[in-house]
Design a protein around this motif. Structure first.
Motif, short mmCIF file in Angstrom:
data_model
loop_
_atom_site.label_atom_id
_atom_site.label_comp_id
_atom_site.label_asym_id
_atom_site.label_seq_id
_atom_site.Cartn_x
_atom_site.Cartn_y
_atom_site.Cartn_z
N PHE A 139 0.85 -1.19 0.00
CA PHE A 139 0.00 0.00 0.00
C PHE A 139 0.88 1.23 0.00
O PHE A 139 1.93 1.26 0.67
CB PHE A 139 -0.86 -0.03 1.27
N SER A 140 0.50 2.26 -0.75
CA SER A 140 1.31 3.48 -0.73
C SER A 140 0.50 4.69 -1.17
O SER A 140 -0.52 4.56 -1.87
CB SER A 140 2.54 3.33 -1.63
N HIS A 141 0.95 5.87 -0.74
CA HIS A 141 0.38 7.14 -1.17
C HIS A 141 1.50 8.07 -1.63
O HIS A 141 2.59 8.06 -1.06
CB HIS A 141 -0.37 7.83 -0.02
N GLU A 142 1.19 8.86 -2.64
CA GLU A 142 2.12 9.88 -3.10
C GLU A 142 1.60 11.26 -2.71
O GLU A 142 0.39 11.50 -2.67
CB GLU A 142 2.24 9.86 -4.63
N PHE A 143 2.55 12.17 -2.44
CA PHE A 143 2.23 13.57 -2.22
C PHE A 143 2.71 14.32 -3.47
O PHE A 143 3.90 14.33 -3.76
CB PHE A 143 2.92 14.08 -0.95
N VAL A 144 1.76 14.90 -4.18
CA VAL A 144 2.04 15.47 -5.51
C VAL A 144 1.78 16.97 -5.49
O VAL A 144 0.68 17.42 -5.15
CB VAL A 144 1.15 14.80 -6.58
N VAL A 145 2.81 17.74 -5.82
CA VAL A 145 2.67 19.20 -5.95
C VAL A 145 2.10 19.49 -7.33
O VAL A 145 2.63 19.03 -8.34
CB VAL A 145 4.04 19.89 -5.76
N LEU A 146 1.01 20.23 -7.38
CA LEU A 146 0.34 20.51 -8.65
C LEU A 146 1.15 21.51 -9.48
O LEU A 146 1.59 22.54 -8.97
CB LEU A 146 -1.06 21.05 -8.40
N ALA A 147 1.35 21.17 -10.75
CA ALA A 147 2.10 22.05 -11.66
C ALA A 147 1.70 21.70 -13.09
O ALA A 147 1.60 20.53 -13.45
CB ALA A 147 3.60 21.86 -11.47
N GLU A 148 1.49 22.73 -13.91
CA GLU A 148 1.00 22.52 -15.28
C GLU A 148 1.93 21.64 -16.10
O GLU A 148 1.49 20.90 -16.97
CB GLU A 148 0.81 23.87 -15.97
N GLU A 149 3.23 21.74 -15.86
CA GLU A 149 4.20 20.96 -16.63
C GLU A 149 4.71 19.76 -15.83
O GLU A 149 5.80 19.25 -16.09
CB GLU A 149 5.38 21.85 -17.05
N GLY A 150 3.94 19.31 -14.86
CA GLY A 150 4.35 18.17 -14.05
C GLY A 150 4.48 16.90 -14.87
O GLY A 150 3.81 16.74 -15.90
N GLU A 151 5.32 15.98 -14.38
CA GLU A 151 5.61 14.75 -15.13
C GLU A 151 4.61 13.65 -14.84
O GLU A 151 4.63 12.60 -15.48
CB GLU A 151 7.02 14.27 -14.78
N GLU A 152 3.71 13.85 -13.89
CA GLU A 152 2.78 12.80 -13.50
C GLU A 152 1.34 13.29 -13.62
O GLU A 152 1.02 14.42 -13.25
CB GLU A 152 3.06 12.41 -12.04
N GLU A 153 0.47 12.42 -14.18
CA GLU A 153 -0.94 12.78 -14.27
C GLU A 153 -1.71 12.11 -13.14
O GLU A 153 -1.53 10.92 -12.89
CB GLU A 153 -1.53 12.34 -15.61
N ILE A 154 -2.55 12.89 -12.49
CA ILE A 154 -3.38 12.33 -11.43
C ILE A 154 -4.85 12.57 -11.78
O ILE A 154 -5.21 13.56 -12.41
CB ILE A 154 -3.06 12.94 -10.04
N ALA A 155 -5.66 11.60 -11.40
CA ALA A 155 -7.10 11.69 -11.64
C ALA A 155 -7.80 11.78 -10.29
O ALA A 155 -7.42 11.10 -9.33
CB ALA A 155 -7.58 10.46 -12.40
N SER A 156 -8.82 12.62 -10.22
CA SER A 156 -9.54 12.76 -8.95
C SER A 156 -11.01 13.05 -9.20
O SER A 156 -11.39 13.52 -10.28
CB SER A 156 -8.91 13.86 -8.09
N CYS A 157 -11.80 12.75 -8.20
CA CYS A 157 -13.24 12.99 -8.27
C CYS A 157 -13.56 14.26 -7.49
O CYS A 157 -13.23 14.34 -6.29
CB CYS A 157 -14.01 11.81 -7.71
N PRO A 158 -14.18 15.25 -8.11
CA PRO A 158 -14.48 16.50 -7.40
C PRO A 158 -15.55 16.35 -6.33
O PRO A 158 -15.69 17.20 -5.46
CB PRO A 158 -14.97 17.43 -8.53
N ASP A 159 -16.31 15.24 -6.36
CA ASP A 159 -17.41 15.07 -5.40
C ASP A 159 -17.02 14.22 -4.19
O ASP A 159 -17.18 14.64 -3.05
CB ASP A 159 -18.63 14.46 -6.11
N PHE A 209 -8.61 15.84 -14.25
CA PHE A 209 -7.22 15.45 -14.42
C PHE A 209 -6.30 16.65 -14.22
O PHE A 209 -6.58 17.75 -14.68
CB PHE A 209 -7.00 14.84 -15.80
N GLU A 210 -5.22 16.41 -13.49
CA GLU A 210 -4.25 17.46 -13.23
C GLU A 210 -2.84 16.89 -13.37
O GLU A 210 -2.62 15.69 -13.20
CB GLU A 210 -4.43 18.01 -11.81
#
Length: 520
Positions: free
Chosen positions: A206-226, A400-401
């Motif tokens: 099991f693991s979690h990442e802490f991702v700093v949001l940036a337009e040119e970031g190398e990783e795509e994350i998906a999330s649910c706004p609700d 997506f961010e």
């Protein structure tokens, strides 16, 4: 600090090697200098930022009950062989021999060393739980170092390792570290998301990442706004948004498509949207078994999902003979001569009259329909989600961010303790392997991530907590006696107040000073 007595070698020109803003500004603002590919010197201004990041990390780790130490950079191969990672880590590991011809490596991470330490010193359940951390340099021989400090071969990292008697205690420390990482990122003043992530070569359950949001970031994350569910795009559980299609099936037809081997080329040649094309990704496992995955042209295959389905590691086919035999670039599921295991992504479930390769160089089929024209083994979700796909939990549309991973926390379980024979005597008098956790945060990555998230066309906009100086005091004309006296007086008052001030007392034009101030 007087600018005239400090060392801030700023650059006017855009560095040709820089691909991201953070890389460019790190070089131009005199934070770092490249020594070799992926290896950098931290200059005084960059070091001030690093030290502030380290202090925030150290304070939160100490508050969470972790204890600091320093582990060796050079590690004996025998421990890595016991953990079965000496070969598994592959060419990313820097390996060397000492004068006695014994194998060592420069540590890319420290699970083996810290587990061996627990084997030496932790004997009883009474000594548990314990959480040890260090802030240390790491080495990974990246195949293509790029983006400055974001993809370097030598970097600074805080890594912590916890040892517990059972899963319950491990969960408690994991939650403490999760909270500590949240506190660190909040104090850094950065916008971020916490997402579920793959465990990779580190391993664990099991693991979690802490991702700093940036337009040119190398990783795509998906999330649910609700419902707030977030994960790496290739890990999030989702439902494809499959629309009904009442289009009439047209007759299958072969068309010539010279040189159109990519989705983009084919789309342009046939003047159709990429959604009208079905691409076939052909992969092979370790035993050279070949599989094809069909998905809509705008989708990207998730290698993790594909590997989970077949139950083994997959890779692209590079053998030219096999590629030629399969007509890679023009491969498709219609009229296959050889039997092959074909999986289809739900993104093509309701497609009608789509386009696929014709298994013949420079030819494609149009008006292809399932199940009329080909067969598959199984339907499934094999692609990463895209715009319009739905959260599996609450059926809302995913957003997506882009972001930059700065931290990762893992539940390792007994992966390393069992292999390295690290055990303790429990209350019942039996020897048991430790339940371990691992918690890493990229100190040098944070500096680049902060710049990537917060800048303008003139330079860096530091979060207050890690700005190298809080005040930039500028004398526009050093030769003006009254200005110089006023500047000295303000400078000394700020120092007496304990304010970090950079005093630009250089004999330079005002425009040069203002440009440097904006840049740094």
């Amino acid at each position: 600090m007087r600018f005239s007595q400090y060392y801030i070698p700023t650059l006017k020109e855009e560095p040709s090697e820089a691909e991201l803003v953070s890389h460019s500004y790190s070089l131009r603002a005199g934070l770092i200098r490249k020594i070799a590919s992926g290896i950098y010197t931290y200059l005084p201004l960059g070091l001030r930022v690093l030290r502030k990041i380290e202090n925030i990390v150290r304070e939160e780790m100490n508050r969470a009950g972790a204890i600091e130490l320093v582990l060796p950079v050079m590690q004996p191969a025998e421990l890595w062989r016991k953990s079965e990672r000496w070969d598994a880590y592959g060419p990313d590991m820097f390996k060397l021999k000492d004068r006695s011809n014994r194998d060592f490596c420069l540590g890319p991470t420290h699970e083996e060393i810290i587990t061996h330490l627990s084997y030496l010193d932790i004997k009883s359940y009474k000594d548990l739980p314990v959480n040890l951390y260090q802030i240390q340099v790491k080495f990974r021989d990246e195949i293509r170092p790029r983006y400055g400090l974001l993809r370097a071969r030598e970097f600074i990292m805080k890594d912590a390792y916890s040892f517990c008697k059972d899963k319950k205690d491990l969960s408690k420390i994991y939650e403490k570290m999760h909270e500590a990482y949240s506190n660190i990122t909040e104090r850094l003043g950065l916008r971020y998301k916490i997402v579920e992530a793959e465990t990779g070569l580190i391993g664990g359950s099991f693991s979690h990442e802490f991702v700093v949001l940036a337009e040119e970031g190398e990783e795509e994350i998906a999330s649910c706004p609700d419902c707030g569910k977030s994960a790496q795009s290739d890990l999030i559980e989702y439902e494809p948004n499959i629309e009904d299609n009442s289009e009439k099936e047209e007759p299958l037809k072969e068309v010539k498509t010279p040189g159109a081997t990519s989705i983009e080329e084919l789309s342009k040649f046939l003047k159709v949207p990429v959604e009208k094309i079905v691409k076939a990704i052909v992969l092979q496992d370790e035993n050279k078994n070949i599989y094809a995955f069909l998905l809509s042209g705008e989708k990207e295959l998730s290698m993790g999902r594909a590997e989970t389905k077949v139950g083994s590691k997959l890779e692209m086919i590079e053998d030219k003979e096999i590629m030629d035999k399969l007509n890679i670039g023009f491969f498709g599921p219609v009229n296959l001569k050889d039997e092959m295991t074909i999986f289809a992504d739900y993104s093509i479930k309701n497609k009608k009259n789509f386009i696929v390769g014709a298994n013949k160089k420079d030819y494609h089929f149009i008006n292809v329909n399932y199940p009329r024209d080909f067969k598959i083994k199984e339907w499934g979700i094999f692609a990463n989600p895209a715009e319009g796909d739905l959260c599996k939990n609450c059926k809302s549309k995913l957003v997506f961010e882009k972001g930059i991973e700065i931290g990762h926390v893992f539940k390792l379980g007994k992966k390393y303790s069992e292999k390295l024979d690290a055990k303790f005597l429990d209350e019942d008098g039996k020897l048991k392997a430790f339940e371990m956790g691992c918690y890493g945060i990229g100190v040098s990555r944070i500096m680049s991530a902060a710049i990537e998230q917060s800048h303008d066309e003139n330079g860096i906009i530091w979060p207050k907590s890690i700005a190298p100086f809080l005040v930039n005091l500028i004398i526009t004309n050093i030769n003006d006696e009254k200005l110089r006296q006023a500047g000295d007086e303000i400078y000394n008052k700020l120092l007496d107040m304990g304010v970090e001030v950079l005093y630009d007392d250089r004999n330079e034009r005002a425009g040069v000073k203002f440009n440097d101030a904006e840049l740094i």
